[in-house]
Design a protein around this motif. Structure first.
Motif, PDB file in Angstrom:
ATOM      1  N   LEU A 271      23.606  33.901  39.863  1.00 42.85           N
ATOM      2  CA  LEU A 271      22.346  33.399  40.430  1.00 42.85           C
ATOM      3  C   LEU A 271      22.575  32.259  41.408  1.00 42.85           C
ATOM      4  CD1 LEU A 271      20.123  33.243  37.233  1.00 42.85           C
ATOM      5  CD2 LEU A 271      20.039  34.930  39.060  1.00 42.85           C
TER       6      LEU A 271
ATOM      7  N   TYR B  54      29.927  25.484  23.313  1.00 45.32           N
ATOM      8  CA  TYR B  54      29.456  26.367  22.233  1.00 45.32           C
ATOM      9  C   TYR B  54      30.641  27.057  21.562  1.00 45.32           C
ATOM     10  CZ  TYR B  54      26.466  29.773  19.887  1.00 45.32           C
ATOM     11  OH  TYR B  54      25.820  30.512  18.950  1.00 45.32           O
TER      12      TYR B  54
ATOM     13  N   TRP C  67      15.870  33.508  31.911  1.00 52.12           N
ATOM     14  CA  TRP C  67      15.547  32.149  31.470  1.00 52.12           C
ATOM     15  C   TRP C  67      16.062  31.135  32.484  1.00 52.12           C
ATOM     16  CZ3 TRP C  67      18.727  28.013  30.275  1.00 52.12           C
ATOM     17  CH2 TRP C  67      18.085  26.926  29.660  1.00 52.12           C
ATOM     18  N   LEU C  68      17.281  31.394  32.979  1.00 52.28           N
ATOM     19  CA  LEU C  68      17.906  30.491  33.940  1.00 52.28           C
ATOM     20  C   LEU C  68      17.099  30.439  35.243  1.00 52.28           C
ATOM     21  CD1 LEU C  68      20.479  28.783  33.874  1.00 52.28           C
ATOM     22  CD2 LEU C  68      21.672  30.609  35.042  1.00 52.28           C
TER      23      LEU C  68
ATOM     24  N   GLU D 125      37.854  32.267  19.001  1.00 51.44           N
ATOM     25  CA  GLU D 125      37.952  33.093  20.198  1.00 51.44           C
ATOM     26  C   GLU D 125      38.870  32.531  21.260  1.00 51.44           C
ATOM     27  OE1 GLU D 125      34.667  34.910  21.821  1.00 51.44           O
ATOM     28  OE2 GLU D 125      34.353  35.918  19.902  1.00 51.44           O
TER      29      GLU D 125
ATOM     30  N   SER E 177      31.970  26.578  17.693  1.00 54.12           N
ATOM     31  CA  SER E 177      31.969  27.698  16.754  1.00 54.12           C
ATOM     32  C   SER E 177      33.398  28.066  16.352  1.00 54.12           C
ATOM     33  CB  SER E 177      31.209  28.887  17.321  1.00 54.12           C
ATOM     34  OG  SER E 177      31.857  29.371  18.449  1.00 54.12           O
TER      35      SER E 177
ATOM     36  N   ILE F 173      20.518  24.776  27.747  1.00 51.72           N
ATOM     37  CA  ILE F 173      21.143  26.049  27.353  1.00 51.72           C
ATOM     38  C   ILE F 173      21.630  25.954  25.909  1.00 51.72           C
ATOM     39  CG2 ILE F 173      23.075  27.640  27.745  1.00 51.72           C
ATOM     40  CD1 ILE F 173      22.983  26.946  30.692  1.00 51.72           C
TER      41      ILE F 173
ATOM     42  N   ARG G  82      18.809  25.878  23.383  1.00 54.32           N
ATOM     43  CA  ARG G  82      18.252  27.214  23.250  1.00 54.32           C
ATOM     44  C   ARG G  82      19.102  28.074  22.315  1.00 54.32           C
ATOM     45  NH1 ARG G  82      17.943  31.708  25.747  1.00 54.32           N
ATOM     46  NH2 ARG G  82      16.489  32.771  26.545  1.00 54.32           N
ATOM     47  N   ASN G  83      20.378  27.729  22.199  1.00 51.83           N
ATOM     48  CA  ASN G  83      21.268  28.471  21.309  1.00 51.83           C
ATOM     49  C   ASN G  83      21.495  27.737  19.987  1.00 51.83           C
ATOM     50  OD1 ASN G  83      22.532  30.969  22.798  1.00 51.83           O
ATOM     51  ND2 ASN G  83      22.242  29.366  24.305  1.00 51.83           N
TER      52      ASN G  83
ATOM     53  N   VAL H 208      22.995  35.929  24.750  1.00 48.60           N
ATOM     54  CA  VAL H 208      21.864  35.015  24.698  1.00 48.60           C
ATOM     55  C   VAL H 208      22.239  33.691  25.362  1.00 48.60           C
ATOM     56  CG1 VAL H 208      20.180  33.921  23.181  1.00 48.60           C
ATOM     57  CG2 VAL H 208      21.288  36.051  22.490  1.00 48.60           C
ATOM     58  N   LEU H 209      23.512  33.342  25.213  1.00 45.94           N
ATOM     59  CA  LEU H 209      23.954  32.024  25.644  1.00 45.94           C
ATOM     60  C   LEU H 209      23.493  31.696  27.060  1.00 45.94           C
ATOM     61  CD1 LEU H 209      25.443  29.596  24.650  1.00 45.94           C
ATOM     62  CD2 LEU H 209      27.573  30.602  25.388  1.00 45.94           C
ATOM     63  N   ILE H 210      23.719  32.627  27.979  1.00 39.03           N
ATOM     64  CA  ILE H 210      23.246  32.364  29.335  1.00 39.03           C
ATOM     65  C   ILE H 210      22.388  33.533  29.787  1.00 39.03           C
ATOM     66  CG2 ILE H 210      23.941  31.963  31.723  1.00 39.03           C
ATOM     67  CD1 ILE H 210      26.600  30.896  29.882  1.00 39.03           C
ATOM     68  N   ASP H 211      21.105  33.390  29.576  1.00 32.70           N
ATOM     69  CA  ASP H 211      20.149  34.448  29.872  1.00 32.70           C
ATOM     70  C   ASP H 211      19.656  34.280  31.306  1.00 32.70           C
ATOM     71  OD1 ASP H 211      17.913  36.311  28.274  1.00 32.70           O
ATOM     72  OD2 ASP H 211      17.201  35.300  30.082  1.00 32.70           O
ATOM     73  N   ARG H 212      19.858  35.296  32.121  1.00 27.25           N
ATOM     74  CA  ARG H 212      19.579  35.171  33.558  1.00 27.25           C
ATOM     75  C   ARG H 212      18.109  34.869  33.857  1.00 27.25           C
ATOM     76  NH1 ARG H 212      22.851  37.621  37.703  1.00 27.25           N
ATOM     77  NH2 ARG H 212      20.907  38.380  38.576  1.00 27.25           N
TER      78      ARG H 212
ATOM     79  N   GLU I 169      28.496  35.559  14.483  1.00 23.02           N
ATOM     80  CA  GLU I 169      27.257  35.079  15.102  1.00 23.02           C
ATOM     81  C   GLU I 169      27.456  34.823  16.584  1.00 23.02           C
ATOM     82  OE1 GLU I 169      24.781  31.799  13.407  1.00 23.02           O
ATOM     83  OE2 GLU I 169      26.029  32.273  11.678  1.00 23.02           O
ATOM     84  N   VAL I 170      28.627  34.258  16.917  1.00 21.07           N
ATOM     85  CA  VAL I 170      28.927  33.941  18.309  1.00 21.07           C
ATOM     86  C   VAL I 170      28.933  35.212  19.133  1.00 21.07           C
ATOM     87  CG1 VAL I 170      30.527  32.881  19.897  1.00 21.07           C
ATOM     88  CG2 VAL I 170      30.355  32.041  17.563  1.00 21.07           C
ATOM     89  N   ARG I 171      29.658  36.224  18.627  1.00 22.60           N
ATOM     90  CA  ARG I 171      29.742  37.499  19.342  1.00 22.60           C
ATOM     91  C   ARG I 171      28.342  38.001  19.639  1.00 22.60           C
ATOM     92  NH1 ARG I 171      34.737  39.159  17.043  1.00 22.60           N
ATOM     93  NH2 ARG I 171      36.235  38.696  18.672  1.00 22.60           N
TER      94      ARG I 171
ATOM     95  N   ASN J 126      25.697  36.327  19.858  1.00 21.82           N
ATOM     96  CA  ASN J 126      24.921  35.414  20.708  1.00 21.82           C
ATOM     97  C   ASN J 126      25.443  35.304  22.140  1.00 21.82           C
ATOM     98  OD1 ASN J 126      23.168  34.844  18.736  1.00 21.82           O
ATOM     99  ND2 ASN J 126      24.147  32.958  18.075  1.00 21.82           N
ATOM    100  N   LYS J 127      26.609  35.854  22.388  1.00 16.27           N
ATOM    101  CA  LYS J 127      27.239  35.667  23.697  1.00 16.27           C
ATOM    102  C   LYS J 127      26.288  35.966  24.860  1.00 16.27           C
ATOM    103  CE  LYS J 127      31.147  33.809  23.807  1.00 16.27           C
ATOM    104  NZ  LYS J 127      32.423  34.096  23.173  1.00 16.27           N
TER     105      LYS J 127
END
Lengths: 155, 342
Positions: free
Chosen positions: B202, B222, A18-19, B13, B226, B254, B257-258, A12-16, A5-7, A9-10
């Motif tokens: 950014l 995160y 959205w940021l 990881e 995990s 952040i 959102r996750n 998604v974790l920091i979406d430019r 799931e992490v892989r 989501n990686k």
């Protein structure tokens, strides 16, 4: 949370995007109205002080058309002194452009650098670094004067 | 056999689970004048009301505080420098001068490390692994930062008058040191998650360190959760180093959102050091921020067993005055250390 799931989501974790939007919405903005009003008032006070000093020199017998230079020197002296006493930065925090735009800002930047680098020596410290912040003002001031000078000569 | 051991300790990881669990001992803090007027004033071992500590430069003052914190820590632990095996230290200044100059006085084998404000957790990770590997009995680690030496290196001279944006943070003047021991009474290092560099590309404004570091903090938290298959509620408290008001909110958002909600048991040292009326805008930052906050405020709570499990995540923004003028974005990093008090 499983590792797969992490892989997934990686990214998604920091979406430019959205940021970017988060920044637009939640980043504290400068209090523009307050800053403008304070700059107007403080800048006006600096000019009023200058006018008093100018009138003082005229009263002392300096011809009116020559009283400008000692007035500027006096204002520079006051700003440098306040910088040395550690007061100027606190005033500028509130006064903003009202103190930065007049000659007081220039005096502060030169004095602050000179004080800051005094410990590295008079020549290679204060002497070399003094105009580190004020240098660009001189450079671009001269360039502007040169360009305007040429334009006025051509017209 | 060796491979087997590696697999056992390396989890997921990026994380590491420790068996021997180094003990965090004798944390000591030295604080500057502004910090000594803040809400945590009573928590510090030594408070100074003079920003330059009667030294001839801010750099010397910073080094003075760092040395003092080291000797305080060794004094509390009842150890002489000869009994300490290694010394890890870092600060914010070019060439890590405070750390190196402090090590000059200590004469302990020295590792100078730099990860900006996350240096505290970086040294805990490295020291924890050294003790785990049986390479040392006692490790001293220390960090420092000084508002004036940092300001003049990263931004403007101290007396220069300017208006700071609302998201700017105030570099803490102070130093913190502690020991990691193979035995003793105190919170133990349970697991570590060394962080990766996170750079969204950014953030280019050097005043906006909170935003840059929040992404790294969120990534490390995160990944830690995990990797170890934990819920944020496993910890009594998750503590970030110096995100400040803006970064703390961004980190929460952040993660939320996750699908990770940390807000109910989450604190940031950057929000603890100063009162709001001390004009520090978004809060505190600097290597000493997490040290003063964690050593001064949270460590005693762990000793009193008011807090049992803590995840300490120190965050650092790895820009330099050269890189931001050249238009580079700000890479950030966060290292997580899980501490347990039995």
């Amino acid at each position: 949370m499983a590792t797969e799931e992490v892989r997934k989501n990686k990214d998604v974790l920091i979406d430019r995007n959205w940021l970017k939007n988060w920044h637009k919405a939640k980043q504290p903005k400068p209090p523009l109205a307050r800053n403008i009003i304070m700059a107007f008032l403080v800048g006006g006070l600096v000019c009023l002080l200058g006018q008093f000093i100018l009138n003082g020199y005229i009263a002392l017998g300096v011809p009116a058309e020559e009283a400008g230079n000692p007035t500027v020197a006096t204002v520079i002296f006051i700003a440098a002194l306040l910088t040395g006493f550690g007061v100027f930065d606190n005033l500028a925090r509130h006064g903003g452009a009202g103190l930065a735009v007049p000659v007081t800002g220039f005096a502060n930047s030169v004095t602050a650098m000179a004080i800051e680098f005094r410990r590295e020596g008079l020549v290679l410290g204060s002497g070399a670094k003094m105009f580190g912040l004020a240098g660009p003002i001189i450079v671009f001031g001269v360039i502007t004067a040169f360009v305007i000078g040429i334009i006025s000569a051509l017209i | 056999m060796v491979e087997q051991m590696l697999v056992e300790k390396r989890v997921g990881e990026q994380s590491i689970v420790l068996d021997k669990r180094a003990v965090l001992l004798a944390p000591s803090t030295v604080a500057g004048p502004k910090e000594s007027l803040g809400p945590l004033a009573g928590c510090f071992d030594r408070c100074y009301d003079d920003i330059i500590l009667k030294e001839k430069s801010f750099e010397r003052a910073e080094c003075h505080m760092l040395e003092e914190s080291c000797f305080l820590a060794m004094g509390k632990a009842g150890l002489s420098p000869e009994e300490v095996d290694y010394f890890f230290s870092g600060d914010l200044l070019n060439q890590n001068i405070s750390a190196s100059f402090c090590a000059r006085k200590l004469a302990i084998p020295f590792f100078g490390i730099f990860n900006a404000c996350s240096t505290l957790c970086e040294s805990m990770c490295l020291g924890g692994m050294m003790i785990e590997g049986g390479f040392a009995k006692h490790i001293l680690f220390a960090v420092s930062s000084h508002n004036c030496s940092a300001e003049r290196q990263y931004r403007f001279p101290t007396e220069y008058g300017s208006q700071r944006p609302g998201y700017a943070q105030w570099t803490v003047t102070g130093a913190g040191a502690a020991l990691l021991g193979s035995s003793g009474e105190g919170p133990r290092l349970e697991s570590l998650t060394p962080g990766r560099i996170v750079d969204t590309g950014l953030i280019k404004d050097p005043y906006d360190m909170g935003s840059a570091m929040a992404s790294a903090a969120a990534h490390t938290i995160y990944t830690h959760l995990s990797d170890l298959q934990r819920d944020p509620s496993y910890y009594d408290l998750i503590i970030t180093g110096d995100l400040g008001g803006v970064g703390k909110k961004l980190n929460e958002d952040i993660l939320e959102r996750n699908g990770v909600r940390i807000a109910p048991n989450y604190a940031d040292c950057g929000m603890l050091i100063y009162h709001p009326h001390q004009q520090v805008d978004a809060g505190a930052s600097g290597c000493a921020c997490s040290a003063l906050g964690f050593f001064g405020y949270f460590y005693p709570k762990m000793l009193k067993k008011e807090l049992h499990r803590i995840l300490l995540v120190a965050t650092g923004s790895l820009h330099s005055p050269t890189t931001y003028l050249q238009g580079e974005s700000m890479p950030a990093i966060a290292h997580a250390v899980s501490l347990e008090m039995n």
